[in-house]
Design a protein around this motif. Sequence first.
Motif, PDB file in Angstrom:
ATOM      1  N   THR A  83       0.828  -1.205   0.000  1.00 42.73           N
ATOM      2  CA  THR A  83       0.000   0.000   0.000  1.00 42.73           C
ATOM      3  C   THR A  83       0.863   1.256   0.000  1.00 42.73           C
ATOM      4  O   THR A  83       0.593   2.207  -0.739  1.00 42.73           O
ATOM      5  CB  THR A  83      -0.930   0.005   1.232  1.00 42.73           C
ATOM      6  OG1 THR A  83      -1.771  -1.151   1.178  1.00 42.73           O
ATOM      7  CG2 THR A  83      -1.795   1.251   1.262  1.00 42.73           C
ATOM      8  N   ALA A  84       1.907   1.257   0.815  1.00 45.53           N
ATOM      9  CA  ALA A  84       2.801   2.416   0.868  1.00 45.53           C
ATOM     10  C   ALA A  84       3.503   2.627  -0.471  1.00 45.53           C
ATOM     11  O   ALA A  84       3.675   3.770  -0.929  1.00 45.53           O
ATOM     12  CB  ALA A  84       3.827   2.230   1.980  1.00 45.53           C
ATOM     13  N   GLU A  85       3.905   1.549  -1.122  1.00 45.71           N
ATOM     14  CA  GLU A  85       4.583   1.669  -2.413  1.00 45.71           C
ATOM     15  C   GLU A  85       3.628   2.143  -3.503  1.00 45.71           C
ATOM     16  O   GLU A  85       4.022   2.921  -4.385  1.00 45.71           O
ATOM     17  CB  GLU A  85       5.204   0.326  -2.794  1.00 45.71           C
ATOM     18  CG  GLU A  85       6.399  -0.050  -1.924  1.00 45.71           C
ATOM     19  CD  GLU A  85       6.863  -1.474  -2.154  1.00 45.71           C
ATOM     20  OE1 GLU A  85       8.061  -1.738  -1.996  1.00 45.71           O
ATOM     21  OE2 GLU A  85       6.020  -2.342  -2.490  1.00 45.71           O
ATOM     22  N   ARG A  86       2.381   1.699  -3.458  1.00 43.77           N
ATOM     23  CA  ARG A  86       1.405   2.162  -4.445  1.00 43.77           C
ATOM     24  C   ARG A  86       1.153   3.660  -4.295  1.00 43.77           C
ATOM     25  O   ARG A  86       1.054   4.387  -5.293  1.00 43.77           O
ATOM     26  CB  ARG A  86       0.090   1.391  -4.280  1.00 43.77           C
ATOM     27  CG  ARG A  86       0.140  -0.057  -4.775  1.00 43.77           C
ATOM     28  CD  ARG A  86      -1.136  -0.801  -4.410  1.00 43.77           C
ATOM     29  NE  ARG A  86      -1.092  -2.204  -4.785  1.00 43.77           N
ATOM     30  CZ  ARG A  86      -1.627  -2.709  -5.904  1.00 43.77           C
ATOM     31  NH1 ARG A  86      -2.259  -1.924  -6.743  1.00 43.77           N
ATOM     32  NH2 ARG A  86      -1.538  -4.010  -6.166  1.00 43.77           N
ATOM     33  N   GLU A  87       1.050   4.128  -3.053  1.00 44.64           N
ATOM     34  CA  GLU A  87       0.864   5.559  -2.828  1.00 44.64           C
ATOM     35  C   GLU A  87       2.074   6.338  -3.326  1.00 44.64           C
ATOM     36  O   GLU A  87       1.940   7.406  -3.939  1.00 44.64           O
ATOM     37  CB  GLU A  87       0.635   5.838  -1.345  1.00 44.64           C
ATOM     38  CG  GLU A  87       0.470   7.314  -1.031  1.00 44.64           C
ATOM     39  CD  GLU A  87       0.306   7.589   0.449  1.00 44.64           C
ATOM     40  OE1 GLU A  87       0.710   8.689   0.881  1.00 44.64           O
ATOM     41  OE2 GLU A  87      -0.207   6.709   1.165  1.00 44.64           O
ATOM     42  N   HIS A  88       3.264   5.818  -3.060  1.00 41.16           N
ATOM     43  CA  HIS A  88       4.495   6.474  -3.514  1.00 41.16           C
ATOM     44  C   HIS A  88       4.521   6.565  -5.039  1.00 41.16           C
ATOM     45  O   HIS A  88       4.854   7.624  -5.600  1.00 41.16           O
ATOM     46  CB  HIS A  88       5.695   5.677  -3.005  1.00 41.16           C
ATOM     47  CG  HIS A  88       7.010   6.314  -3.295  1.00 41.16           C
ATOM     48  ND1 HIS A  88       7.432   7.484  -2.697  1.00 41.16           N
ATOM     49  CD2 HIS A  88       8.026   5.935  -4.126  1.00 41.16           C
ATOM     50  CE1 HIS A  88       8.639   7.797  -3.139  1.00 41.16           C
ATOM     51  NE2 HIS A  88       9.014   6.868  -4.005  1.00 41.16           N
ATOM     52  N   LEU A  89       4.167   5.474  -5.715  1.00 46.00           N
ATOM     53  CA  LEU A  89       4.141   5.476  -7.175  1.00 46.00           C
ATOM     54  C   LEU A  89       3.132   6.490  -7.702  1.00 46.00           C
ATOM     55  O   LEU A  89       3.410   7.219  -8.670  1.00 46.00           O
ATOM     56  CB  LEU A  89       3.804   4.074  -7.689  1.00 46.00           C
ATOM     57  CG  LEU A  89       3.676   3.918  -9.214  1.00 46.00           C
ATOM     58  CD1 LEU A  89       4.967   4.306  -9.915  1.00 46.00           C
ATOM     59  CD2 LEU A  89       3.274   2.489  -9.573  1.00 46.00           C
ATOM     60  N   ALA A  90       1.980   6.569  -7.065  1.00 49.33           N
ATOM     61  CA  ALA A  90       0.963   7.538  -7.497  1.00 49.33           C
ATOM     62  C   ALA A  90       1.470   8.971  -7.343  1.00 49.33           C
ATOM     63  O   ALA A  90       1.188   9.836  -8.177  1.00 49.33           O
ATOM     64  CB  ALA A  90      -0.328   7.333  -6.714  1.00 49.33           C
ATOM     65  N   ARG A  91       2.216   9.226  -6.293  1.00 48.94           N
ATOM     66  CA  ARG A  91       2.774  10.570  -6.096  1.00 48.94           C
ATOM     67  C   ARG A  91       3.823  10.873  -7.158  1.00 48.94           C
ATOM     68  O   ARG A  91       3.857  11.976  -7.715  1.00 48.94           O
ATOM     69  CB  ARG A  91       3.387  10.691  -4.700  1.00 48.94           C
ATOM     70  CG  ARG A  91       2.362  10.731  -3.579  1.00 48.94           C
ATOM     71  CD  ARG A  91       3.012  10.997  -2.233  1.00 48.94           C
ATOM     72  NE  ARG A  91       2.037  10.954  -1.155  1.00 48.94           N
ATOM     73  CZ  ARG A  91       1.249  11.960  -0.822  1.00 48.94           C
ATOM     74  NH1 ARG A  91       1.336  13.105  -1.488  1.00 48.94           N
ATOM     75  NH2 ARG A  91       0.383  11.845   0.168  1.00 48.94           N
TER      76      ARG A  91
END
Length: 282
Positions: A83-91
């Motif tokens: 989840t943290a990596e998906r948010e990072h990628l979206a940013r």
Amino acid sequence: MSRGEMADFLRRRREALRPAQMPATAVHPPGPRARRTPGLRREEVAVLAGVSTNYYERLEQARAPRPSPQVLTALGTALRLTTAEREHLARLAGQIPPSTDADRTPVSADARRLLHRLGPTPAYVVNDLEDIMAWNAAAAMLITDFAQLSVHERNTVRLAIRLGGTLCSAPTGVAEGDFARQSAAHLRAAGARHPADRALGELVNDYAAHNPDFVAGWRSHDVRPRPALRKRLRHPELGELELDRQTLLMPGSSMRLVLYTADPGSPSATALARLSPPNATP
């Protein structure tokens, strides 16, 4: 959108995967020649994500246009992102707008009361830049007298540089690498949230010049949170301690609560109990 950062993140996550982790239909069977690159091949990720190989290659080369939310979701699934990596990628892809500078607002009265009620459990509150925003007396007794430091010095990473790699002097090399990698993950994620924050960039450069483990962690582009870290510290009065450094996200805030605890009944727990903070919290 940060094409270069996104390209590096995708490449690092692809290289971290192993063909054995993937469905057999999505990876090339082993041939007479060994793979020339670690992890999955670009074309294998493209198949898993349902995009063309050419498009995925351009993403990793920082030449593709901004991916859609649907493509980001597919890439997250293909690369098995947390989840943290998906948010990072979206940013990185510009799907989540960057925030303003890191939160430097005063810590709430409720949070300060919580710190005080923790008694002999050393604890403090940090923001995205690892600035120590509030602390209890036990933390000052265990680590250092934060009130005597300047606001600039009151930072876990700067204290790590000043105190030899940990928040207290410790046996050489013990837990230093883990702390450095944990810091790299936190600051990598913070960098995507606050790309224009100069203080963050200065902090990263300072620690990178000091600690090769931080550099390795930073280059790995790992942004997964590490909520727990075991440390062995040598305190001038309490002796050698084996403590767990636990990090909790404070509800409704980007700030985090950091606590130092010991296994119940252990010599370290007995030593921590000797901390008798006065009835005051900064």
